[in-house]
Design a protein around this motif. Structure first.
Motif, PDB file in Angstrom:
ATOM      1  N   PRO A  33       0.806  -1.227   0.000  1.00  0.00           N
ATOM      2  CA  PRO A  33       0.000   0.000   0.000  1.00  0.00           C
ATOM      3  C   PRO A  33       0.839   1.277   0.000  1.00  0.00           C
ATOM      4  O   PRO A  33       0.426   2.301  -0.543  1.00  0.00           O
ATOM      5  N   ARG A  34       2.034   1.198   0.561  1.00  0.00           N
ATOM      6  CA  ARG A  34       2.898   2.390   0.591  1.00  0.00           C
ATOM      7  C   ARG A  34       3.300   2.838  -0.797  1.00  0.00           C
ATOM      8  O   ARG A  34       3.686   3.981  -1.000  1.00  0.00           O
ATOM      9  N   PHE A  35       3.232   1.906  -1.755  1.00  0.00           N
ATOM     10  CA  PHE A  35       3.659   2.227  -3.109  1.00  0.00           C
ATOM     11  C   PHE A  35       2.500   2.680  -3.981  1.00  0.00           C
ATOM     12  O   PHE A  35       2.608   2.724  -5.197  1.00  0.00           O
ATOM     13  N   GLY A  36       1.372   2.992  -3.359  1.00  0.00           N
ATOM     14  CA  GLY A  36       0.227   3.444  -4.130  1.00  0.00           C
ATOM     15  C   GLY A  36      -0.639   2.277  -4.566  1.00  0.00           C
ATOM     16  O   GLY A  36      -0.735   1.269  -3.864  1.00  0.00           O
ATOM     17  N   ASP A  37      -1.278   2.423  -5.725  1.00  0.00           N
ATOM     18  CA  ASP A  37      -2.216   1.402  -6.189  1.00  0.00           C
ATOM     19  C   ASP A  37      -1.645   0.543  -7.314  1.00  0.00           C
ATOM     20  O   ASP A  37      -1.903  -0.641  -7.401  1.00  0.00           O
ATOM     21  N   TYR A  38      -0.893   1.176  -8.194  1.00  0.00           N
ATOM     22  CA  TYR A  38      -0.263   0.433  -9.296  1.00  0.00           C
ATOM     23  C   TYR A  38       1.189   0.871  -9.399  1.00  0.00           C
ATOM     24  O   TYR A  38       1.567   1.927  -8.901  1.00  0.00           O
TER      25      TYR A  38
END
Length: 568
Positions: A33-38
RNA sequence: GCGCUCAUAGCUCAGCCGGAUAGAGCAUCGGAUUUCUAAUCCGACGGUCGCAGGUUCGAGUCCUGCUGGGCGCGCCA
């Protein structure tokens, strides 16, 4: 409607072109989740190819990456990943678009295939046992998913209704049959007769010869033996049909091995004439001398006694499927032991200039708690019917405990849905190649990655709608405020990404896993976000999320061949 | 002997094309509810990804060898 993944992949392709870079890398859901969605690893792949600095390449991509309408500003992270976080309004819009989409965003295949899928394939005069579950359940799920994706699918049950065992079956029928027992339980009596004949034939050469004689007569078209054979097939088919009914399995066609009998001599002639086959030690064989793994493994298509075997039948089956059924894709779902055989069959087809896409889809075994092939205490195969019955009985017990107020009819219906669903899901939620250990307690557990857990998520939603006094909701859009709402919405949008990937390598467990995560996200949402007690406009939006979740769960489970109850 | 396949936390399993600090569930421990079904949720604990090399910016994933389990290898299907 295109998925986020597809849209972002398209934008990435545009960006690479605009930055004068070759196409590379892909867009995948973020691993954390820390890396966003994609995220995309395109810069890493390109940097490697070109010997450049990955983060610098990432910056070049970002400069041309036109995703402002979908995402927040792309971020470079780690070695050179580009992380993408969906904008809330984009997520709201996408989710809202799914509310009235019967396909939930799942695209139909760009090039529909004409598939025949061969699964189940029981043998006549033998009961189906637990080992058949995997082939049936996996094959059925593949067929459902392929069909949903827009492929033209024919489901074929390739029944083992011909072979040398019928010599013994017929001799036993004539000499040892108990008619009353046959009435009570046809297959059980046939098995008893077969076993008894087998014993006698092992001990007494005269019986063995007599059995062989009966087989020759059957193959020669003897009317009496043919009638007995037909009756055996009919009795078996009726019993199979009962199991399929219970399992919710249907076939488009059921072509037994016998169906191909009159095609066999022509096939041997054809292969001899074309030089693909030759005579060796009196048998007609196809050799594969140029393929190292097969060099010393010829395929016999006519025995030295002139009889045909199942290789010949399977070549005829290929002919039928391609020429008569006009298929361009053949999927055969059976156990791993037949790998060599199908490798040979497919290779022969290739040599004959056949261009269909042949796939042998194998699977691992079902093991008992002792990690050995699942057997009864006495060492017999466990009958499929017994397993199905017990699943329903056990599910019934749980329902009695948890929800004793249901009326009798609903209890029975629900026990069926939960019991059968548990068995199927235990199989489908696991990678097909791994052996799995059969455990009632695990598969019927209400916690964890099980059918009842998923069904329960559906039931909880249905309960909300009952309480609300509406059966559906006519909301046109959703509003995402809470993290749990956003999370659930994102999952719902990813259904369309999960379903097509199943056929990648025949992995229904990808869909099962997706559904588990969806149910999980829903339960988290359910804890964090009151639906009926909340104020408008949140109430309508949340109700819409609930409704969509229920429909996706229902559809997803349906693609796995599993039903959902209204209460449990 | 040759071929296919599998080996990841105490247990059961994910991890599709090589990507960030290897993830779930169960079990264990600690929290949350006078509920829209707690049949739930949140958290903690827990791993030398069978072993040894290799390929490369990067290996659970690819290659080679080895160990261990399963299956198969001319007239059963």
């Amino acid at each position: 409607m295109e998925t986020f993944q597809a849209r972002l992949a398209r934008k990435l392709a545009d960006a690479l072109a605009a930055a004068d870079l070759p196409q590379a890398g892909d867009v995948t859901p973020a691993t954390d989740p820390r890396f966003g969605d994609y995220q995309t690893n395109a810069a890493l792949v390109l940097a490697k190819q070109r010997g450049e600095n990955p983060r610098a390449v990432a910056q070049r991509i970002i400069d041309k990456f036109d995703v402002a309408e979908l995402c927040e500003l792309p971020q470079i992270a780690g070695a050179g990943f580009i992380n993408l976080t969906l904008r809330s309004d984009a997520l709201e819009e996408q989710t809202s678009g799914l509310l009235h989409d019967e396909r939930f965003g799942v695209a139909t295949a760009a090039t529909p295939k004409r598939i025949v899928i061969d699964f189940g394939s029981p043998n006549v005069a033998k009961p189906m046992h637990v080992g058949h579950i995997r082939s049936i359940v996996l094959g059925d799920a593949m067929a459902r998913i392929a069909q949903f994706l827009g492929h033209d699918v024919i489901r074929d049950n390739h029944i083992g209704d011909w072979g040398t065992q019928f010599g013994m079956v017929i001799w036993g029928w004539k000499n040892l049959l108990d008619r009353e027992a046959l009435e009570r339980g046809p297959i059980a009596e046939l098995v008893r007769v077969y076993k008894a004949t087998n014993e006698r034939s092992a001990a007494d050469p005269a019986v063995r010869d007599a059995c062989r004689e009966e087989l020759v007569k059957l193959q020669g078209g003897n009317a009496e033996n043919f009638a007995i054979w037909q009756e055996c097939v009919g009795l078996s088919m009726r019993e199979f049909a009962r199991a399929y009914e219970l399992l919710g399995i249907r076939y488009d066609i059921q072509r037994g091995e016998s169906f191909y009998n009159d095609r066999l001599p022509g096939i041997v002639d054809r292969l001899l004439n074309s030089g693909l086959a030759e005579i060796s030690e009196g048998a007609v064989c196809v050799f594969f001398r140029d393929i190292p793994e097969l060099a010393d493994k010829p395929c016999i298509i006519r025995k030295s006694d002139g009889g045909f075997n199942y290789a010949t039948t399977d070549i005829a089956t290929v002919d039928y499927r391609l020429d008569d059924l006009h298929r361009d894709t053949v999927w055969i779902e059976t156990g791993a032991p037949q790998q060599l055989h199908f490798r040979q069959i497919f290779e022969i087809a290739r040599r004959e200039g056949r261009h269909a896409d042949f796939r042998h889809i194998t699977h691992g075994n079902i093991l008992g708690e002792d990690r050995k092939l699942m057997k009864t205490r006495s060492g017999e195969n466990v009958a499929l019917q017994d397993v199905l019955d017990e699943a329903i009985v056990r599910a019934r017990k749980i329902i009695e405990e948890k929800n004793p107020d249901l009326d009798e009819a609903e209890k029975a219906r629900t026990a069926h849905i939960i019991g059968i669903g548990a068995i199927k899901y235990a199989d489908l939620s696991q990678f097909r190649m791994t052996d799995y250990i059969f455990s009632w307690d695990r598969m019927l557990s209400l916690q964890g990655n099980t059918a009842p857990y998923l069904q329960n998520a559906y039931v909880r939603i249905r309960s909300i709608f009952r309480k609300a006094g509406v059966d559906d909701n006519s909301a046109e859009s959703v509003t995402l405020i809470e993290a749990a709402e956003r999370n659930l919405a994102k999952r719902l949008c990813q259904f369309a990404e999960a379903v097509p990937s199943v056929l990648n390598d025949f992995r229904p467990n990808i869909l099962a896993n997706y559904l588990f995560e969806l149910a999980n996200s829903f339960h988290a949402f359910y804890e964090a976000c009151p639906v009926l007690k909340s104020e408008e406009p949140a109430r309508s939006s949340r109700l819409a999320l609930c409704g969509l979740t229920a429909r996706v769960l229902q559809r997803g489970l349906d693609l796995l061949g599993i039903e959902v109850p209204e209460r449990m």
